[in-house]
Design an enzyme around this catalytic site. Structure first.
Site, PDB file in Angstrom:
ATOM      1  N   HIS A   1      37.945  47.766  36.844  1.00  0.00           N
ATOM      2  CA  HIS A   1      36.899  47.520  35.836  1.00  0.00           C
ATOM      3  C   HIS A   1      35.560  47.594  36.234  1.00  0.00           C
ATOM      4  O   HIS A   1      34.606  47.594  35.551  1.00  0.00           O
ATOM      5  CB  HIS A   1      37.026  46.200  35.208  1.00  0.00           C
ATOM      6  CG  HIS A   1      38.553  45.829  34.936  1.00  0.00           C
ATOM      7  ND1 HIS A   1      39.608  45.254  35.658  1.00  0.00           N
ATOM      8  CD2 HIS A   1      39.263  46.016  33.600  1.00  0.00           C
ATOM      9  CE1 HIS A   1      40.700  44.992  35.105  1.00  0.00           C
ATOM     10  NE2 HIS A   1      40.482  45.689  33.766  1.00  0.00           N
ATOM     11  N   GLY A   2      35.520  48.233  37.423  1.00  0.00           N
ATOM     12  CA  GLY A   2      33.987  48.446  37.847  1.00  0.00           C
ATOM     13  C   GLY A   2      33.228  47.400  38.670  1.00  0.00           C
ATOM     14  O   GLY A   2      32.029  47.691  39.014  1.00  0.00           O
TER      15      GLY A   2
END
Length: 209
Positions: free
Chosen positions: A163-164
């Protein structure tokens, strides 16, 4: 015809109330005598034994972990990463703080024990001992110590490709990440000779995700 108070049948249907109260009281006392030992036994069964407490901790030999290297070990079904940070790696922590890219640079959120509430989030600056779980959705972030290995401005740290979320080399979350807090640091201590570290328990105020 109405029955009198002296009717034997009436006495059978309505026993002596004094005797009834005595029997109830006696039964209650007898019951209490059974409940107490069971309750004590239950409480004692919940207390961890020395063997269980030892099994809950993990001791790691630090000798094989050379400067710049990391080792991830299982502890209570959680991955704990231990990093031997070089002076160059420690310098990136100062740089990240100066650039103002961190959500919680001063570790105000209690995601670590009080003795790790510092820039290094550690008892010793060079040694990072941290639960390797992103506190966004409990993913396992990648260890990316090299500069520019994730983005052009990357200083080194941990990157969660799911999800970064991004963290520096102390596990402090970088602004713009979906993760809300720094990664959790467990309770731990070093052996007197400093050659091993023992991970003992979760810091009660910290949470994983």
């Amino acid at each position: 015809m109405a029955k009198t108070h002296g009717d034997p049948q009436d006495r059978q249907k309505n026993p002596n109330p004094g005797r009834r109260r005595f029997l109830i009281a006696a039964t209650s006392v007898a019951g209490a005598g059974v409940v107490v030992p069971v309750a004590v036994a239950l409480v004692e069964s919940l207390e961890p034994t020395a063997a269980e407490a030892a099994a809950a901790s993990t001791t790691v030999n630090l000798a094989p972990i050379e400067p710049g290297m990391q080792l991830t070990v299982p502890w209570q079904k959680k991955p704990v990463i231990i990093v031997n940070r070089t002076p160059e790696m420690l310098a990136t922590l100062v740089e990240a703080q100066k650039k103002g890219i961190l959500k919680d640079p001063d570790c105000k959120v209690p995601q670590q024990p009080p003795y790790c509430t510092n820039m290094y989030r550690a008892r010793k600056p060079e040694w990072l001992v941290m639960i390797r779980i992103c506190n966004h959705l409990c993913c396992i972030p990648h260890y990316r110590p090299k500069k520019a290995s994730v983005t052009a401005s990357w200083l080194g740290g941990f990157h969660c490709p799911c999800h970064g979320s991004m963290y520096d080399l102390s596990g402090r979350v970088i602004k713009g990440s979906p993760a809300p807090h720094n990664m959790a640091v467990p309770e731990y201590h070093y052996a007197p000779d400093g050659k091993s570290v023992t991970i003992t328990k979760m810091y009660p105020k910290a949470h994983l995700c």
